[in-house]
Motif scaffolding. Structure first.
Motif, PDB file in Angstrom:
ATOM      1  N   GLY A  66       0.790  -1.225   0.000  1.00  0.00           N
ATOM      2  CA  GLY A  66       0.000   0.000   0.000  1.00  0.00           C
ATOM      3  C   GLY A  66       0.819   1.270   0.000  1.00  0.00           C
ATOM      4  N   ARG A  67       2.164   1.156  -0.043  1.00  0.00           N
ATOM      5  CA  ARG A  67       2.984   2.364   0.008  1.00  0.00           C
ATOM      6  C   ARG A  67       4.133   2.247  -0.981  1.00  0.00           C
ATOM      7  NH1 ARG A  67       5.086   4.127   5.773  1.00  0.00           N
ATOM      8  NH2 ARG A  67       2.846   4.448   5.973  1.00  0.00           N
ATOM      9  N   LEU A  68       4.446   3.353  -1.626  1.00  0.00           N
ATOM     10  CA  LEU A  68       5.561   3.422  -2.555  1.00  0.00           C
ATOM     11  C   LEU A  68       6.506   4.506  -2.070  1.00  0.00           C
ATOM     12  CD1 LEU A  68       6.621   2.563  -5.467  1.00  0.00           C
ATOM     13  CD2 LEU A  68       5.485   4.608  -6.255  1.00  0.00           C
ATOM     14  N   SER A  69       7.772   4.151  -1.857  1.00  0.00           N
ATOM     15  CA  SER A  69       8.739   5.104  -1.348  1.00  0.00           C
ATOM     16  C   SER A  69       9.800   5.392  -2.397  1.00  0.00           C
ATOM     17  CB  SER A  69       9.418   4.550  -0.084  1.00  0.00           C
ATOM     18  OG  SER A  69      10.411   5.442   0.389  1.00  0.00           O
ATOM     19  N   LEU A  70      10.093   6.664  -2.620  1.00  0.00           N
ATOM     20  CA  LEU A  70      11.104   7.068  -3.570  1.00  0.00           C
ATOM     21  C   LEU A  70      12.248   7.752  -2.845  1.00  0.00           C
ATOM     22  CD1 LEU A  70       8.637   8.488  -6.176  1.00  0.00           C
ATOM     23  CD2 LEU A  70      10.143   6.573  -6.595  1.00  0.00           C
ATOM     24  N   ARG A  71      13.471   7.446  -3.271  1.00  0.00           N
ATOM     25  CA  ARG A  71      14.638   8.055  -2.651  1.00  0.00           C
ATOM     26  C   ARG A  71      14.575   9.575  -2.743  1.00  0.00           C
ATOM     27  NH1 ARG A  71      19.326   5.130  -5.774  1.00  0.00           N
ATOM     28  NH2 ARG A  71      17.739   5.254  -7.399  1.00  0.00           N
ATOM     29  N   GLY A  72      15.210  10.227  -1.771  1.00  0.00           N
ATOM     30  CA  GLY A  72      15.112  11.671  -1.666  1.00  0.00           C
ATOM     31  C   GLY A  72      15.970  12.426  -2.643  1.00  0.00           C
ATOM     32  N   VAL A  73      15.907  12.083  -3.905  1.00  0.00           N
ATOM     33  CA  VAL A  73      16.590  12.820  -4.964  1.00  0.00           C
ATOM     34  C   VAL A  73      15.583  13.814  -5.534  1.00  0.00           C
ATOM     35  CG1 VAL A  73      17.765  12.653  -7.185  1.00  0.00           C
ATOM     36  CG2 VAL A  73      18.045  10.831  -5.477  1.00  0.00           C
ATOM     37  N   PRO A  74      15.959  15.088  -5.661  1.00  0.00           N
ATOM     38  CA  PRO A  74      14.990  16.103  -6.134  1.00  0.00           C
ATOM     39  C   PRO A  74      14.250  15.695  -7.405  1.00  0.00           C
ATOM     40  CG  PRO A  74      16.980  17.176  -5.353  1.00  0.00           C
ATOM     41  CD  PRO A  74      17.250  15.693  -5.303  1.00  0.00           C
ATOM     42  N   ARG A  75      14.984  15.133  -8.366  1.00  0.00           N
ATOM     43  CA  ARG A  75      14.350  14.729  -9.626  1.00  0.00           C
ATOM     44  C   ARG A  75      13.295  13.662  -9.382  1.00  0.00           C
ATOM     45  NH1 ARG A  75      16.013  10.731 -13.227  1.00  0.00           N
ATOM     46  NH2 ARG A  75      17.960  10.526 -12.058  1.00  0.00           N
ATOM     47  N   ALA A  77       7.594  11.954  -8.631  1.00  0.00           N
ATOM     48  CA  ALA A  77       6.572  11.365  -7.758  1.00  0.00           C
ATOM     49  C   ALA A  77       5.382  12.302  -7.608  1.00  0.00           C
ATOM     50  CB  ALA A  77       7.173  11.051  -6.391  1.00  0.00           C
ATOM     51  N   HIS A  78       5.649  13.587  -7.424  1.00  0.00           N
ATOM     52  CA  HIS A  78       4.555  14.561  -7.298  1.00  0.00           C
ATOM     53  C   HIS A  78       3.760  14.633  -8.605  1.00  0.00           C
ATOM     54  CE1 HIS A  78       5.650  15.828  -3.352  1.00  0.00           C
ATOM     55  NE2 HIS A  78       6.801  16.390  -3.706  1.00  0.00           N
ATOM     56  N   THR A 130       5.695  13.337   2.814  1.00  0.00           N
ATOM     57  CA  THR A 130       7.151  13.339   2.824  1.00  0.00           C
ATOM     58  C   THR A 130       7.630  12.792   4.149  1.00  0.00           C
ATOM     59  OG1 THR A 130       7.244  15.253   1.359  1.00  0.00           O
ATOM     60  CG2 THR A 130       9.229  14.748   2.623  1.00  0.00           C
ATOM     61  N   HIS A 131       8.467  11.785   4.095  1.00  0.00           N
ATOM     62  CA  HIS A 131       8.989  11.128   5.295  1.00  0.00           C
ATOM     63  C   HIS A 131      10.424  11.575   5.539  1.00  0.00           C
ATOM     64  CE1 HIS A 131       9.916   8.114   8.261  1.00  0.00           C
ATOM     65  NE2 HIS A 131      10.888   7.636   7.508  1.00  0.00           N
ATOM     66  N   ALA A 132      10.696  12.031   6.750  1.00  0.00           N
ATOM     67  CA  ALA A 132      12.054  12.420   7.161  1.00  0.00           C
ATOM     68  C   ALA A 132      12.668  13.404   6.164  1.00  0.00           C
ATOM     69  CB  ALA A 132      12.934  11.192   7.323  1.00  0.00           C
ATOM     70  N   VAL A 133      11.865  14.312   5.644  1.00  0.00           N
ATOM     71  CA  VAL A 133      12.280  15.378   4.737  1.00  0.00           C
ATOM     72  C   VAL A 133      12.680  14.854   3.346  1.00  0.00           C
ATOM     73  CG1 VAL A 133      13.834  17.329   4.353  1.00  0.00           C
ATOM     74  CG2 VAL A 133      13.064  16.770   6.681  1.00  0.00           C
ATOM     75  N   ALA A 134      13.392  13.724   3.300  1.00  0.00           N
ATOM     76  CA  ALA A 134      14.019  13.293   2.042  1.00  0.00           C
ATOM     77  C   ALA A 134      13.158  12.398   1.168  1.00  0.00           C
ATOM     78  CB  ALA A 134      15.339  12.590   2.347  1.00  0.00           C
ATOM     79  N   HIS A 135      12.237  11.644   1.747  1.00  0.00           N
ATOM     80  CA  HIS A 135      11.536  10.608   0.989  1.00  0.00           C
ATOM     81  C   HIS A 135      10.098  11.023   0.677  1.00  0.00           C
ATOM     82  CE1 HIS A 135      14.627   7.472   1.360  1.00  0.00           C
ATOM     83  NE2 HIS A 135      14.876   8.026   2.530  1.00  0.00           N
TER      84      HIS A 135
END
Length: 308
Positions: A7-16, A21-22, A50-55
């Motif tokens: 139920g969740r998709l997490s993307l690394r905290g790279v700006p691109r 994702a947005h 947004t999780h922990a600012v980066a994800h």
């Protein structure tokens, strides 16, 4: 990138990646707005945070496993024709819906079609003596991963999708439209029937050679257009009759795969003629002659209970 099995998709905290994702979340909200009755079989986005600012995390409805994982877990034995019919109908409804929105998914494949529930019962395999396969108790899918979806006005000339599911026009570097998703679906349905991907290739060179073995020679006008535009793969040329010629020797493994490849009509049992007709329409080399999703939904295979 994690598939939304939990139920969740997490993307690394790279700006691109966060921007992508947005953008995907915005597209999925628009899909939901246009499909309040949930008839498109697109995955439902429940939210994002947004999780922990980066994800950047996207929250989806709870799903089970992909068709790819289902095939792996059942030793690539395929599915009953009745379940293939249901999945085919649902995915075509999805593609018809996306086409009406002016969208091309661009990465239709077994890994991007998720089962809502993979539970089932083992029954005798109707196409392989002495084997069993799983009959799904609830055959329902959701199409996922809209990160590569493209609007009509944003279509580009770069290669799209996963290599093994690319349509002839994409491999040849020609213009493509929503019909490329239809080709990819044809690859999925044939995989579910035989248990094997029709184009397990590692290069465009090998892909074109295998296509010609499976569906016949590619149309001369497509080949000539690709040659004129300089988009033919390396070591592929056009002969004096407008046919494709492979100039470089394939690897031993690739050549063996090519030698063993059967034409499409030999991969489907005689009693499943309506399924073969659907596949021929989905896997037509020329986009202009390929069925649209709307046309495919009217095919006999999808309007009557198939004979196993």
């Amino acid at each position: 990138m994690l598939l939304p099995q939990n139920g969740r998709l997490s993307l690394r905290g790279v700006p691109r990646y966060k921007e992508h994702a947005h953008a995907e979340a915005e597209l999925l909200r628009e899909i939901l707005r246009c499909d309040p009755g949930r008839q498109s079989f697109c995955v439902k986005l429940l939210g994002e945070f947004t999780h922990a600012v980066a994800h950047c995390c996207l929250v989806f409805e709870l799903l089970d496993i992909s068709l790819s994982d289902f095939m792996r877990d059942t030793d690539d034995r395929g599915l009953l024709l009745r379940d293939i019919r249901t999945i085919g109908s649902q995915m075509l409804q999805c593609l018809h819906f996306l086409s009406a929105m002016g969208l091309t998914h661009t990465d239709i494949k077994c890994r991007n079609a998720m089962l809502k529930d993979s539970r089932g019962d083992m029954v005798p395999h109707p196409r392989k003596d002495g084997q069993e396969l799983k009959r799904l108790r609830r055959c329902e899918i959701r199409v996922i991963d809209f990160g590569g979806a493209v609007l009509k006005k944003e279509r580009h000339s770069r290669h799209i999708g996963t290599r093994q599911y690319r349509s002839p026009e994409v491999v040849l570097g020609l213009a493509w439209d929503e019909k490329t998703d239809v080709w990819s679906l044809g690859c999925i349905l044939l995989t579910l029937y035989t248990g094997q991907r029709p184009f397990p290739v590692q290069s465009s060179l090998q892909h074109l050679a295998l296509m010609q073995r499976v569906i016949g020679n590619l149309p001369k006008d497509m080949v000539k257009l690709a040659a004129a535009g300089g988009s033919l793969p390396e070591d592929v040329v056009v002969d004096s009759r407008g046919g494709l010629q492979i100039q470089r020797k394939l690897s031993d493994e690739a050549q063996e795969l090519l030698n063993l490849a059967q034409p499409l009509e030999q991969r489907v049992l005689p009693q499943h003629g309506s399924f073969l007709k659907l596949l021929e329409g989905l896997l037509a080399a020329q986009p202009e002659k390929r069925l649209s999703a709307a046309e495919a939904l009217k095919q006999d295979f999808l309007s009557s209970e198939p004979v196993e």
